[in-house]
Design an enzyme around this catalytic site. Structure first.
Site, PDB file in Angstrom:
ATOM      1  N   ASN A 266     -16.926  79.134 110.425  1.00  0.00           N
ATOM      2  CA  ASN A 266     -17.694  77.900 110.584  1.00  0.00           C
ATOM      3  C   ASN A 266     -18.278  77.605 109.204  1.00  0.00           C
ATOM      4  OD1 ASN A 266     -19.429  75.823 111.045  1.00  0.00           O
ATOM      5  ND2 ASN A 266     -20.425  76.739 112.829  1.00  0.00           N
TER       6      ASN A 266
ATOM      7  N   ALA B 197     -21.850  72.788 106.567  1.00  0.00           N
ATOM      8  CA  ALA B 197     -21.772  71.558 105.762  1.00  0.00           C
ATOM      9  C   ALA B 197     -20.641  71.600 104.737  1.00  0.00           C
ATOM     10  CB  ALA B 197     -23.109  71.312 105.067  1.00  0.00           C
TER      11      ALA B 197
ATOM     12  N   ASP C   9      -9.101  76.046  99.193  1.00  0.00           N
ATOM     13  CA  ASP C   9      -8.136  76.707  98.294  1.00  0.00           C
ATOM     14  C   ASP C   9      -8.159  78.223  98.460  1.00  0.00           C
ATOM     15  OD1 ASP C   9      -7.262  74.307  97.314  1.00  0.00           O
ATOM     16  OD2 ASP C   9      -8.365  74.418  95.420  1.00  0.00           O
TER      17      ASP C   9
ATOM     18  N   GLU D  90     -10.924  77.407 112.455  1.00  0.00           N
ATOM     19  CA  GLU D  90     -12.174  76.723 112.083  1.00  0.00           C
ATOM     20  C   GLU D  90     -12.960  76.425 113.365  1.00  0.00           C
ATOM     21  OE1 GLU D  90     -11.219  72.819 110.694  1.00  0.00           O
ATOM     22  OE2 GLU D  90     -13.286  72.295 110.187  1.00  0.00           O
TER      23      GLU D  90
ATOM     24  N   ARG E 130     -20.247  62.774 115.838  1.00  0.00           N
ATOM     25  CA  ARG E 130     -21.499  62.651 115.077  1.00  0.00           C
ATOM     26  C   ARG E 130     -21.323  61.635 113.936  1.00  0.00           C
ATOM     27  NH1 ARG E 130     -23.671  68.500 113.833  1.00  0.00           N
ATOM     28  NH2 ARG E 130     -25.465  67.253 113.202  1.00  0.00           N
TER      29      ARG E 130
ATOM     30  N   ARG F  91     -19.008  63.620 108.952  1.00  0.00           N
ATOM     31  CA  ARG F  91     -18.653  64.918 109.553  1.00  0.00           C
ATOM     32  C   ARG F  91     -17.231  64.920 110.111  1.00  0.00           C
ATOM     33  NH1 ARG F  91     -23.604  67.778 109.579  1.00  0.00           N
ATOM     34  NH2 ARG F  91     -25.335  66.341 109.835  1.00  0.00           N
TER      35      ARG F  91
END
Ligand code: DQA
Length: 143
Positions: free
Chosen positions: A73, A76, A86, A97, A106, A110
């Protein structure tokens, strides 16, 4: 199977930060939840959390040939980090992910995820259970 769980900036503030979005449970609760599941499933799991982009890049590089799968996770950094993208491409470790909230429901910014370009799957909006789903996915994907 060896899995590395990486959490990015502010995930250590779970339970305090925006509980209406991220819930009442703490980062330690999250670790315990995942750890207990992995013990039950006989999966070796390691945890890493950092608020610093370069440290996350270092951790991914150090994981080369050491882990069978990564659950990340990026928080941001999801929406900004070509460096994390990369690094994931470099080590070629199957990566899922995960986002606690549904990033597609949202703010517009995002909806962009650089990291998803290196991920075999993205799970969003399922809270803590998203991490378990990611581990289950990797279990099938890796075998
Ligand atoms: C997040 C979503 C991101 O947009 C945000 O910056 C986070 C957490 C999530 O888990 O829902 O910090 O990755």
């Amino acid at each position: 199977m060896k899995i590395l769980i990486i959490n990015g900036p502010n995930i250590n503030m779970l339970g305090i930060r925006e509980p209406q979005i991220y819930g009442q449970n703490s980062y330690n609760d999250l670790i315990k939840y995942i750890h207990d599941y992995c013990v039950k499933e006989n999966i070796y799991v390691n945890f890493y959390q950092s608020n610093h982009e370069g440290d996350i890049v270092d951790k991914i590089q150090q994981s080369y040939e050491k882990f069978d799968g990564i659950v990340i996770n990026p928080a941001a950094y999801t929406h900004t980090s070509i460096a994390i993208l990369d690094a994931l491409k470099a080590v070629e470790i199957p990566t899922v992910e995960v986002h606690l909230s549904d990033i597609n429901l949202r703010e517009e910014f995002r909806k962009i995820s650089y990291v998803s370009l290196a991920a075999v799957k993205t799970i969003s909006g399922k809270g803590f259970d998203g991490y378990i789903e990611a581990i289950d996915f990797l279990k099938e994907y890796i075998k």
